[in-house]
Design a protein around this motif. Structure first.
Motif, PDB file in Angstrom:
ATOM      1  N   ILE A   1      35.420  33.629 -31.009  1.00  0.00           N
ATOM      2  CA  ILE A   1      35.716  33.725 -32.438  1.00  0.00           C
ATOM      3  C   ILE A   1      35.369  32.403 -33.114  1.00  0.00           C
ATOM      4  O   ILE A   1      35.972  31.367 -32.848  1.00  0.00           O
ATOM      5  CB  ILE A   1      37.202  34.057 -32.681  1.00  0.00           C
ATOM      6  CG1 ILE A   1      37.556  35.403 -32.030  1.00  0.00           C
ATOM      7  CG2 ILE A   1      37.496  34.083 -34.176  1.00  0.00           C
ATOM      8  CD1 ILE A   1      36.795  36.571 -32.603  1.00  0.00           C
TER       9      ILE A   1
ATOM     10  N   ILE B   1      35.289  29.734 -36.029  1.00  0.00           N
ATOM     11  CA  ILE B   1      36.210  29.348 -37.091  1.00  0.00           C
ATOM     12  C   ILE B   1      35.462  28.542 -38.147  1.00  0.00           C
ATOM     13  O   ILE B   1      34.884  27.489 -37.845  1.00  0.00           O
ATOM     14  CB  ILE B   1      37.383  28.512 -36.537  1.00  0.00           C
ATOM     15  CG1 ILE B   1      38.123  29.285 -35.440  1.00  0.00           C
ATOM     16  CG2 ILE B   1      38.337  28.121 -37.657  1.00  0.00           C
ATOM     17  CD1 ILE B   1      38.726  30.599 -35.893  1.00  0.00           C
TER      18      ILE B   1
ATOM     19  N   GLU C   1      35.747  26.624 -41.914  1.00  0.00           N
ATOM     20  CA  GLU C   1      36.709  26.027 -42.826  1.00  0.00           C
ATOM     21  C   GLU C   1      35.957  25.276 -43.913  1.00  0.00           C
ATOM     22  O   GLU C   1      35.182  24.365 -43.615  1.00  0.00           O
ATOM     23  CB  GLU C   1      37.643  25.093 -42.061  1.00  0.00           C
ATOM     24  CG  GLU C   1      38.885  24.711 -42.831  1.00  0.00           C
ATOM     25  CD  GLU C   1      39.997  24.234 -41.899  1.00  0.00           C
ATOM     26  OE1 GLU C   1      41.163  24.426 -42.248  1.00  0.00           O
ATOM     27  OE2 GLU C   1      39.680  23.673 -40.832  1.00  0.00           O
TER      28      GLU C   1
ATOM     29  N   GLU D   1      35.186  27.042 -32.246  1.00  0.00           N
ATOM     30  CA  GLU D   1      35.205  28.420 -31.770  1.00  0.00           C
ATOM     31  C   GLU D   1      36.251  28.568 -30.673  1.00  0.00           C
ATOM     32  O   GLU D   1      36.392  27.697 -29.811  1.00  0.00           O
ATOM     33  CB  GLU D   1      33.825  28.813 -31.226  1.00  0.00           C
ATOM     34  CG  GLU D   1      33.735  30.232 -30.684  1.00  0.00           C
ATOM     35  CD  GLU D   1      32.355  30.580 -30.173  1.00  0.00           C
ATOM     36  OE1 GLU D   1      31.464  30.833 -30.998  1.00  0.00           O
ATOM     37  OE2 GLU D   1      32.185  30.587 -28.934  1.00  0.00           O
TER      38      GLU D   1
ATOM     39  N   HIS E   1      45.257  29.724 -26.105  1.00  0.00           N
ATOM     40  CA  HIS E   1      43.840  29.474 -26.385  1.00  0.00           C
ATOM     41  C   HIS E   1      43.223  28.865 -25.128  1.00  0.00           C
ATOM     42  O   HIS E   1      43.702  27.851 -24.626  1.00  0.00           O
ATOM     43  CB  HIS E   1      43.718  28.528 -27.584  1.00  0.00           C
ATOM     44  CG  HIS E   1      42.408  27.824 -27.684  1.00  0.00           C
ATOM     45  ND1 HIS E   1      42.291  26.491 -28.070  1.00  0.00           N
ATOM     46  CD2 HIS E   1      41.133  28.243 -27.461  1.00  0.00           C
ATOM     47  CE1 HIS E   1      41.026  26.136 -28.071  1.00  0.00           C
ATOM     48  NE2 HIS E   1      40.300  27.168 -27.697  1.00  0.00           N
TER      49      HIS E   1
ATOM     50  N   ALA F   1      42.428  27.001 -40.742  1.00  0.00           N
ATOM     51  CA  ALA F   1      41.744  28.292 -40.644  1.00  0.00           C
ATOM     52  C   ALA F   1      41.877  28.870 -39.238  1.00  0.00           C
ATOM     53  O   ALA F   1      41.993  30.086 -39.063  1.00  0.00           O
ATOM     54  CB  ALA F   1      40.267  28.130 -41.005  1.00  0.00           C
ATOM     55  N   ALA F   2      41.853  28.001 -38.221  1.00  0.00           N
ATOM     56  CA  ALA F   2      42.010  28.464 -36.846  1.00  0.00           C
ATOM     57  C   ALA F   2      43.398  29.046 -36.630  1.00  0.00           C
ATOM     58  O   ALA F   2      43.565  30.099 -35.991  1.00  0.00           O
ATOM     59  CB  ALA F   2      41.756  27.318 -35.867  1.00  0.00           C
TER      60      ALA F   2
ATOM     61  N   LYS G   1      45.382  30.295 -38.909  1.00  0.00           N
ATOM     62  CA  LYS G   1      45.490  31.530 -39.693  1.00  0.00           C
ATOM     63  C   LYS G   1      44.823  32.690 -38.963  1.00  0.00           C
ATOM     64  O   LYS G   1      45.375  33.790 -38.875  1.00  0.00           O
ATOM     65  CB  LYS G   1      44.849  31.331 -41.069  1.00  0.00           C
ATOM     66  CG  LYS G   1      44.920  32.562 -41.958  1.00  0.00           C
ATOM     67  CD  LYS G   1      44.301  32.275 -43.334  1.00  0.00           C
ATOM     68  CE  LYS G   1      44.357  33.520 -44.222  1.00  0.00           C
ATOM     69  NZ  LYS G   1      43.733  33.257 -45.554  1.00  0.00           N
ATOM     70  N   LYS G   2      43.627  32.448 -38.413  1.00  0.00           N
ATOM     71  CA  LYS G   2      42.901  33.497 -37.692  1.00  0.00           C
ATOM     72  C   LYS G   2      43.652  33.920 -36.439  1.00  0.00           C
ATOM     73  O   LYS G   2      43.758  35.122 -36.141  1.00  0.00           O
ATOM     74  CB  LYS G   2      41.506  32.975 -37.309  1.00  0.00           C
ATOM     75  CG  LYS G   2      40.607  34.032 -36.653  1.00  0.00           C
ATOM     76  CD  LYS G   2      40.275  35.150 -37.632  1.00  0.00           C
ATOM     77  CE  LYS G   2      39.292  36.135 -37.064  1.00  0.00           C
ATOM     78  NZ  LYS G   2      38.969  37.223 -37.988  1.00  0.00           N
ATOM     79  N   ALA G   3      44.190  32.962 -35.733  1.00  0.00           N
ATOM     80  CA  ALA G   3      44.911  33.275 -34.498  1.00  0.00           C
ATOM     81  C   ALA G   3      46.134  34.130 -34.776  1.00  0.00           C
ATOM     82  O   ALA G   3      46.406  35.111 -34.061  1.00  0.00           O
ATOM     83  CB  ALA G   3      45.309  31.984 -33.792  1.00  0.00           C
TER      84      ALA G   3
ATOM     85  N   GLN H   1      46.590  36.092 -37.317  1.00  0.00           N
ATOM     86  CA  GLN H   1      46.142  37.414 -37.762  1.00  0.00           C
ATOM     87  C   GLN H   1      45.880  38.330 -36.561  1.00  0.00           C
ATOM     88  O   GLN H   1      46.148  39.526 -36.611  1.00  0.00           O
ATOM     89  CB  GLN H   1      44.868  37.284 -38.602  1.00  0.00           C
ATOM     90  CG  GLN H   1      45.082  36.734 -39.992  1.00  0.00           C
ATOM     91  CD  GLN H   1      43.760  36.546 -40.730  1.00  0.00           C
ATOM     92  OE1 GLN H   1      42.680  36.578 -40.151  1.00  0.00           O
ATOM     93  NE2 GLN H   1      43.847  36.324 -42.039  1.00  0.00           N
ATOM     94  N   LEU H   2      45.337  37.742 -35.507  1.00  0.00           N
ATOM     95  CA  LEU H   2      45.000  38.526 -34.320  1.00  0.00           C
ATOM     96  C   LEU H   2      46.209  38.811 -33.443  1.00  0.00           C
ATOM     97  O   LEU H   2      46.194  39.738 -32.629  1.00  0.00           O
ATOM     98  CB  LEU H   2      43.942  37.780 -33.495  1.00  0.00           C
ATOM     99  CG  LEU H   2      42.568  37.665 -34.151  1.00  0.00           C
ATOM    100  CD1 LEU H   2      41.709  36.640 -33.420  1.00  0.00           C
ATOM    101  CD2 LEU H   2      41.871  39.026 -34.164  1.00  0.00           C
TER     102      LEU H   2
END
Length: 353
Positions: free
Chosen positions: A132, A134, A136, A143, A157, A209-210, A212-214, A216-217
């Motif tokens: 994934i 990332i 920003e 990634e 991670h 951003a990392a 937030k993405k994590a 979300q998943l």
């Protein structure tokens, strides 16, 4: 670290370099991909189990050593399954996933294990996402190789890498990671570890951003934090007539092989061509993990062209007192990395000013 125990020997004597044997877990199975999968899980880490504030992911991913028998049972059943549905094939990577990209195959095997290992028996984490990127503020921050969720719904991670590093003959500080170079001498173990610790393993902490993405998943987050771990496998190579040495950050049980210049290789093969106890086989890039198990001896006349360098050879030794068809024979194997004649110089001497 213990003192080296291997002395310099005549330049055509192969007998000192055989250290592995066919009893390793990753050489037990009929299917080459199952052997590769076993290598990913059971082969020793390349570097120490603790680097900086991070630790090796081996225990977290596979539950070892407690789950060893459960994992071996799963691999055995997989080996008996003729279809092997979903298991990555080292010989059928797509053009986009070039066969030369051993790292791609390595990550495919990890993903397969994370999706297929019995979670109850091994306590493995669930795979949320892979590779994934990332971004920003319009810039690539990094990634995630693997984003996982453990049994307690905590985020994990994991950065994964398969690497091969060589120690030049004239290296003055063999314990210094900066003196261990890749087949492409621009690559250095020290730089890889620095990048791993400063950039890859800090992505979650560095990037909003990392995070937030994590989250979300992660379907059921109980924490806004993630633990970052690494899975680094591979092999270290010393010159085949040199004393044993390891970098200071090496796992004491790491896999080791030998390297040789192309000009030395022909003499070595010629000197041993009449021996019925040694065979030398050429490995394709995706065979570098566990070899090919094929007795297809190489001669000095069918060596790859210089453009194929670097390449890997698998050397097999059959004890003199045994018979080739004796299933109880303990064959020994070793790896030999062949590099160009001017390695570790980055450019050919003819182009150097």
């Amino acid at each position: 670290m213990t003192e080296p125990k291997v002395a310099n020997l005549p330049t055509t004597d192969l007998s000192h370099i055989f250290c592995g044997n066919q009893t390793e877990i990753w050489l037990r199975f009929k299917n080459s991909a199952v052997n590769d999968l076993a290598w990913v899980i059971f082969s020793p880490d390349l570097v120490e189990k603790e680097l900086g504030n991070s630790v090796s992911a081996g225990k977290t991913l596979w539950g070892l050593p407690d789950s060893q028998q459960a994992v071996i049972h799963w691999l055995t059943k997989l080996d008996e399954n003729i279809s092997l549905r979903g298991l990555p094939d080292r010989y059928t990577l797509t053009i986009k996933q070039s066969p030369q990209r051993l790292g791609v195959y390595f990550e495919q095997l990890i993903a397969f294990a994370l999706q297929s290992l019995p979670a109850v028996k091994t306590n493995r984490p669930a795979l949320l996402a892979q590779n994934i990127q990332i971004n920003e503020d319009g810039i690539t921050a990094g990634e995630f190789d693997f984003l996982l969720q453990d049994q307690q719904n905590q985020l994990l991670h994991v950065e994964a890498a398969v690497k091969f590093f060589l120690l030049p003959q004239k290296a003055s500080l063999p314990y210094d990671p900066m003196h261990w170079l890749g087949p492409n001498a621009k690559d250095k173990l020290g730089l890889k570890i620095d990048h791993l610790l400063a950039k890859q393993l800090t992505l979650f902490q560095r990037s909003k951003a990392a995070r937030k993405k994590a989250l979300q998943l992660n379907g059921n987050p109980t924490s806004c934090e993630a633990q970052s771990q690494y899975l680094v496998k591979g092999m270290f190579f010393i010159h085949w007539s040199a004393l044993i040495a390891q970098p200071a950050i090496a796992n004491a049980e790491c896999l080791m092989g030998h390297w040789i210049h192309e000009k030395e290789l022909k003499n070595l093969i010629e000197a041993n061509k009449t021996s019925q106890y040694f065979t030398v086989s050429l490995l394709k890039k995706t065979e570098w993990l566990t070899g090919n198990g094929v007795n297809n001896p190489l001669t000095a006349f069918d060596l790859p062209s210089p453009s194929a360098i670097p390449y890997m050879l698998e050397l097999t030794h059959q004890p003199e007192h045994s018979f080739a068809d004796d299933v109880h024979t303990e064959k020994k194997t070793s790896r030999l990395m062949v590099v160009n004649n001017y390695w570790p110089e980055i450019n050919s001497p003819s182009r150097m000013i």
